[in-house]
Write a protein that holds these residues in place. Structure first.
Motif, short mmCIF file in Angstrom:
data_model
loop_
_atom_site.label_atom_id
_atom_site.label_comp_id
_atom_site.label_asym_id
_atom_site.label_seq_id
_atom_site.Cartn_x
_atom_site.Cartn_y
_atom_site.Cartn_z
N UNK A 131 -6.51 37.09 -40.94
CA UNK A 131 -7.46 37.63 -41.90
C UNK A 131 -8.66 36.71 -42.08
N UNK A 132 -9.84 37.32 -42.18
CA UNK A 132 -11.07 36.63 -42.53
C UNK A 132 -11.59 37.25 -43.83
N UNK A 133 -11.85 36.42 -44.82
CA UNK A 133 -12.35 36.92 -46.09
C UNK A 133 -13.86 37.06 -46.09
N UNK A 134 -14.34 38.28 -46.20
CA UNK A 134 -15.79 38.50 -46.13
C UNK A 134 -16.52 37.88 -47.32
N UNK A 135 -15.89 37.88 -48.49
CA UNK A 135 -16.54 37.33 -49.69
C UNK A 135 -16.81 35.85 -49.52
N UNK A 136 -15.84 35.11 -48.97
CA UNK A 136 -16.05 33.68 -48.76
C UNK A 136 -17.17 33.42 -47.77
N UNK A 137 -17.24 34.22 -46.72
CA UNK A 137 -18.32 34.06 -45.76
C UNK A 137 -19.68 34.35 -46.42
N UNK A 138 -19.73 35.39 -47.21
CA UNK A 138 -20.97 35.76 -47.89
C UNK A 138 -21.45 34.63 -48.80
N UNK A 139 -20.53 34.06 -49.55
CA UNK A 139 -20.92 32.98 -50.47
C UNK A 139 -21.48 31.78 -49.72
N UNK A 140 -20.89 31.46 -48.58
CA UNK A 140 -21.39 30.33 -47.80
C UNK A 140 -22.76 30.65 -47.20
N UNK A 141 -22.96 31.88 -46.75
CA UNK A 141 -24.27 32.26 -46.20
C UNK A 141 -25.33 32.21 -47.30
N UNK A 142 -24.97 32.71 -48.50
CA UNK A 142 -25.95 32.74 -49.59
C UNK A 142 -26.24 31.36 -50.17
N UNK A 143 -25.49 30.35 -49.72
CA UNK A 143 -25.81 28.98 -50.11
C UNK A 143 -26.99 28.44 -49.31
N UNK A 144 -27.38 29.14 -48.26
CA UNK A 144 -28.55 28.72 -47.47
C UNK A 144 -29.80 28.93 -48.31
N UNK A 145 -30.66 27.95 -48.41
CA UNK A 145 -31.83 28.07 -49.31
C UNK A 145 -32.81 29.17 -48.96
N UNK A 146 -32.75 29.70 -47.73
CA UNK A 146 -33.69 30.76 -47.35
C UNK A 146 -33.09 32.17 -47.50
N UNK A 147 -31.81 32.26 -47.92
CA UNK A 147 -31.12 33.55 -47.98
C UNK A 147 -31.15 34.09 -49.40
N UNK A 148 -31.57 35.35 -49.54
CA UNK A 148 -31.57 36.02 -50.84
C UNK A 148 -30.25 36.73 -51.08
N UNK A 149 -29.78 37.48 -50.09
CA UNK A 149 -28.52 38.22 -50.18
C UNK A 149 -27.85 38.22 -48.82
N UNK A 150 -26.53 38.41 -48.84
CA UNK A 150 -25.81 38.54 -47.58
C UNK A 150 -24.53 39.33 -47.81
N UNK A 151 -24.22 40.19 -46.86
CA UNK A 151 -22.96 40.93 -46.88
C UNK A 151 -22.36 40.86 -45.49
N UNK A 152 -21.04 40.74 -45.44
CA UNK A 152 -20.34 40.62 -44.17
C UNK A 152 -19.37 41.79 -44.02
N UNK A 153 -19.42 42.45 -42.87
CA UNK A 153 -18.53 43.57 -42.59
C UNK A 153 -17.84 43.36 -41.25
N UNK A 154 -16.79 44.12 -41.02
CA UNK A 154 -16.08 44.07 -39.74
C UNK A 154 -16.71 45.05 -38.75
N UNK A 155 -16.83 44.61 -37.49
CA UNK A 155 -17.24 45.51 -36.40
C UNK A 155 -16.19 45.42 -35.30
N UNK A 156 -16.02 46.50 -34.54
CA UNK A 156 -14.98 46.50 -33.49
C UNK A 156 -15.23 45.44 -32.43
N UNK A 157 -14.13 44.93 -31.86
CA UNK A 157 -14.22 43.93 -30.79
C UNK A 157 -13.13 44.23 -29.77
N UNK A 158 -13.44 44.23 -28.46
CA UNK A 158 -12.45 44.61 -27.44
C UNK A 158 -11.25 43.66 -27.36
#
Length: 553
Positions: free
Chosen positions: A444-471
């Motif tokens: 499992x990968x937690x999307x909320x935790x990834x979003x919070x880390x991305x939004x810690x970047x000083x140039x990021x206003x918002x971020x959302x992480x979703x799952x996409x299919x992978x072979x």
């Protein structure tokens, strides 16, 4: 052997009479489109008494559903008390629902009357002929330049009050388990479901907002509820404020960051609350306003980015106070107030604690359970599980039994759909929603935790992480990023920012830059919309995380 205490119902008339008798001098301010109106609690109470008899004039059933389609205002607060104190059921309609959902909800609840702000008539009136049980539409004239329909079903709120005889004496509710209010879930999947709050549950929930490790509302406070009054009764804050004797400031229809910041400064607001997107929008304005009166900013609805909370702490000295809950929990279930053991921590460590959803408030119990097996998980800050909740203001079922009981366990606990870990003290840390978890290669990968880390970047206003299919890995993370105005950012910079912060196999396979993260009707990130938009997404340039052994061997 039985106790020898008086058996008096825990009901909302107590909130009304306490406010009327003890706090009549306090003020209720409402911001309008062009100006502000103010009244004392005594004046408000007299209007509530008149409104109580208006329901009889309109021939509303003894337990009839009283719909509201309105902004946060003093008039809306009048309905908050008049309806339940007369035995009717307040039904706050979400003004941001899709039209077909709004029609469904009003018909499902069997609303007999709907009180509508004039500025919202263009949204509401086209649907009125589809509302099967609505016999009256009462217009709350907020000064908007909107035509009021000429129709025998339409009434003017102020005219009804002026003609009404005030209710005399004391309101009485004999059975504390009588329904007081109902609110429908936001309906992100399927039809919205009705949650019915009792007088008992509402009064007990209100008491919790007065506790020191709750919102600590008191007579000394000035409260501005930014969270909509149609969203789980504005988190119960209006009832708590009346019970405590706090002054109230309502934002009305102007919900812009500039308007909210102005109200906070002008009225020396001490406590406010809203979803993270509200505070994200106001962050650039902090240096322009004197917000020194603020002692608490309640934030919930979705996980609060640590970077956002810290930005407020650095700018005005007040970080976010994280609360967690949902419509089905009335909604406050946990709060992340500091504990004595946190006093010796460093500022960074305290920031990590504030980023958690916190400990269950008194009378609420929580546990973590494996979503698939139901096995209860330990509080070791490693094991994850779905949060399950139980308590006197936690839903036991949905109105009319909708949902088939799937959201409740065999022993009566609410399955919340939120996944978390807990430290040994029971301090929750939200990981994701069960439907938003990304299962990559069986892990499992937690999307909320990834979003919070991305939004810690000083140039990021918002971020959302979703799952996409992978072979190979079945699912992989896709980061959808909104860049702050005037800044430039590349996918490579986002990945480089994440590399020292998360496991290698958590790194998104791609980064898409978007103009705005879509929102739900209550201001949360709408990942459903993003999944629909990127449903057939194909990763063009895989990151190292997906082209190696995925970092797990």
């Amino acid at each position: 052997m039985l106790g020898l205490m008086q058996d008096r119902p825990l009901a909302l008339p107590h909130v009304f009479h306490r406010a009327e008798e003890y706090f009549g001098h306090k003020t209720i301010v409402t911001a309008g489109a062009a100006d502000e109106t103010s009244m004392t609690v005594s004046e408000w109470a007299q209007r509530v008494r008149r409104l109580a008899t208006v329901f009889d004039t309109l021939d509303i059933s003894a337990d009839g559903r009283v719909g509201t389609f309105a902004w946060n205002t003093g008039r809306h607060l009048e309905l908050y008390l008049a309806a339940p104190c007369t035995g009717r059921v307040l039904h706050t309609l979400n003004i941001r629902l899709f039209p077909e959902q709004l029609v469904y909800v009003a018909n499902h609840a069997e609303d007999e009357v709907v009180f509508v702000d004039r500025s919202l008539l263009p949204l509401f009136w086209p649907l009125v002929d589809k509302l099967e049980t609505v016999r009256h539409v009462v217009v709350l004239d907020d000064g908007a330049d909107v035509e009021i329909p000429s129709d025998p079903r339409v009434h003017d709120y102020e005219e009804l009050l002026a003609a009404a005889t005030p209710f005399e004496g004391r309101f009485e509710i004999a059975d504390e388990n009588t329904a007081a209010a109902m609110c429908y879930t936001s309906g992100t999947t399927g039809n919205p479901k009705g949650v019915v709050y009792s007088h008992r549950s509402t009064l007990l929930h209100s008491l919790i907002t007065l506790t020191a490790d709750g919102a600590a509302l008191s007579e000394r406070d000035v409260l501005l509820p930014v969270v909509p009054m149609f969203h789980a009764n504005a988190w119960g804050l209006p009832y708590g404020a009346l019970l405590a004797g706090s002054s109230l400031v309502f934002p009305g229809p102007n919900m812009t960051p500039q308007a909210i910041a102005g109200l906070l400064e002008r009225h020396r607001v001490t406590v406010t609350g809203g979803v993270p997107t509200i505070w994200m929008g106001m962050q650039p304005l902090l240096a322009q306003h004197d917000l020194s009166a603020l002692r608490m900013i309640l934030c919930g609805g979705s996980a609060v980015p640590k970077a956002l909370s810290e930005a407020y702490r650095e700018a005005i000295g007040v970080p976010m106070l994280h609360a967690w809950g949902m419509t089905e929990t009335s909604p406050i279930a946990t709060m992340s107030t500091a504990r004595s053991r946190h006093a010796t921590l460093s500022e960074d460590e305290r920031a990590d604690i504030r980023a958690r959803q916190g400990q269950a408030v008194p009378l609420v119990e929580v546990r973590l359970a494996d979503p698939a097996t139901g096995e209860i998980q330990p509080w070791d800050d490693v094991s994850t599980g779905e949060i399950q909740a139980a308590g006197p203001w936690i839903a036991a079922d949905y109105y009319r039994g909708e949902g088939g009981g799937a959201q409740f366990t065999e022993d009566g606990w609410l399955r919340t759909g939120d996944v978390a870990t807990a430290d040994r003290y029971g301090f929750l840390r939200l990981v994701d929603r069960t439907k938003d978890l990304i299962k990559s290669g069986g892990e499992w990968i937690g999307s909320v935790e990834l979003e919070n880390e991305i939004m810690a970047h000083p140039k990021v206003a918002e971020a959302a992480v979703i799952a996409v299919p992978h072979p190979k890995w079945v699912e992989r993370p896709l980061a959808c990023v909104v860049v702050k105005p005037g800044e430039t950012l590349t996918a490579e910079e986002v990945i480089a920012h994440l590399e020292p912060r998360v496991a290698k196999w958590w790194l998104p396979d791609a980064v898409e830059f978007i103009d705005e993260v879509p929102k739900t009707s209550v201001g949360k990130f709408s990942k459903k919309t993003l999944r629909e938009k990127f449903g057939g997404y194909q990763v063009a340039t895989p990151t190292a995380a997906s082209t190696t052994d995925d970092g797990r061997t």
